[in-house]
Design an enzyme around this catalytic site. Sequence first.
Site, PDB file in Angstrom:
ATOM      1  N   LYS A 144       0.794  -1.266   0.003  1.00 39.25           N
ATOM      2  CA  LYS A 144      -0.112   0.044   0.079  1.00 39.25           C
ATOM      3  C   LYS A 144       0.773   1.212   0.080  1.00 39.25           C
ATOM      4  O   LYS A 144       0.376   2.303  -0.813  1.00 39.25           O
ATOM      5  CB  LYS A 144      -1.121  -0.130   1.200  1.00 39.25           C
ATOM      6  CG  LYS A 144      -1.971  -1.113   1.145  1.00 39.25           C
ATOM      7  CD  LYS A 144      -2.683  -1.368   2.352  1.00 39.25           C
ATOM      8  CE  LYS A 144      -3.880  -2.522   2.289  1.00 39.25           C
ATOM      9  NZ  LYS A 144      -4.541  -2.803   3.621  1.00 39.25           N
ATOM     10  N   GLN A 181      -4.498  -1.287   9.643  1.00 35.58           N
ATOM     11  CA  GLN A 181      -4.385  -2.693   9.203  1.00 35.58           C
ATOM     12  C   GLN A 181      -4.875  -3.631  10.198  1.00 35.58           C
ATOM     13  O   GLN A 181      -4.586  -3.963  11.357  1.00 35.58           O
ATOM     14  CB  GLN A 181      -2.881  -3.022   8.715  1.00 35.58           C
ATOM     15  CG  GLN A 181      -2.607  -4.156   8.197  1.00 35.58           C
ATOM     16  CD  GLN A 181      -3.276  -4.426   6.710  1.00 35.58           C
ATOM     17  OE1 GLN A 181      -3.317  -3.307   6.032  1.00 35.58           O
ATOM     18  NE2 GLN A 181      -3.770  -5.574   6.475  1.00 35.58           N
ATOM     19  N   ASP A 234     -10.994   3.081   4.091  1.00 36.98           N
ATOM     20  CA  ASP A 234     -11.305   1.639   4.133  1.00 36.98           C
ATOM     21  C   ASP A 234     -12.747   1.412   3.999  1.00 36.98           C
ATOM     22  O   ASP A 234     -13.448   0.377   3.890  1.00 36.98           O
ATOM     23  CB  ASP A 234     -10.855   0.809   5.299  1.00 36.98           C
ATOM     24  CG  ASP A 234      -9.672   0.079   5.007  1.00 36.98           C
ATOM     25  OD1 ASP A 234      -9.471  -0.379   3.781  1.00 36.98           O
ATOM     26  OD2 ASP A 234      -8.763  -0.279   5.789  1.00 36.98           O
TER      27      ASP A 234
END
Length: 281
Positions: free
Chosen positions: A52, A96, A119
Amino acid sequence: MQIIDGKALAQSIREQIAEETARLKADRDITPGLAVILVGDDPASHAYVKMKAKACKEVGFYSIVHEMPETITQEKIEETIVMMNQNPNIDGILVQLPLPEQIDTTRILELIDPKKDVDGFHPYNFGRLMTGLDAFVPCTPLGVMKMLEAYGIDPKGKNACVVGASNIVGKPMAALLLNAFATVDICHIYTQNLAEHTQRADILVVGVGKAGLIGADMVKEGAVVIDIGINRLEDGRLVGDVDYEAVAPKCSYITPVPGGVGPMTIAMLLQNTLKAAKERA
Ligand code: NAD
């Protein structure tokens, strides 16, 4: 049968994002910024975050990774998120997952400013998605919709079946297909006679994490099959949830693993971060 090339599509989206980012910098002096919180030493999480961060750099974003030890406290993560919420240079915040056992993940996700929730895991954004309003949509299901669109596959009026009902994959996937006017079946671990559902699907999307779950006898002739699953076999190979060799000949379209949904997920994270930056502008 046509293979849906997620890798190539993701690459072209990334190029467009790089161009838009350069324009945003030139016209408004804004550089999209993504902050990632990475807790513990899980090699898979580290590998994802590295990918990422590299993708952000390539398109010209600012990105930082806050690494924290496995023993970190809830308070410390919360303090960091509050700081990121207030930092005007950060447009997107990503935690994460999974987080260690001592951490209340729901509380962490709910603390992220919904305007920076790239997200799309905050209940605010999920609620907006369900009601068909503009929202940050989780990257993997959003990537699937982009693939369908790019290949001219319109879910309207089709029977769709989503196998897997997690908050980050299956449920938002089903919501997106419903918003696109498909008739949607959602299956999960307690679904009885899974094949009865999958066999009816014109569009079958599978996100479970079980290699070989979907065999040829479970797929309708001419179906579009999207495989979100990622499984590492003992011999080191990466495969999806669909028995690709057996299923592919029956499909009109199918995504491979690797090179299908995976690259689209990262492209959509970049797209969501750019969206957040534009909204700041
Ligand atoms: P999860 O474990 O949170 O959810 C799995 C879902 O599958 C649950 O709803 C469960 O009820 C269902 N399930 C389990 N066994 C089943 C069975 N035998 N039959 C039917 N349903 C069953 O997992 P997740 O986070 O949603 O991820 C699912 C898969 O997608 C994993 O393989 C993950 O690695 C992959 N994934 C891929 C990407 C990508 O970018 N390609 C992104 C996220 C997740």
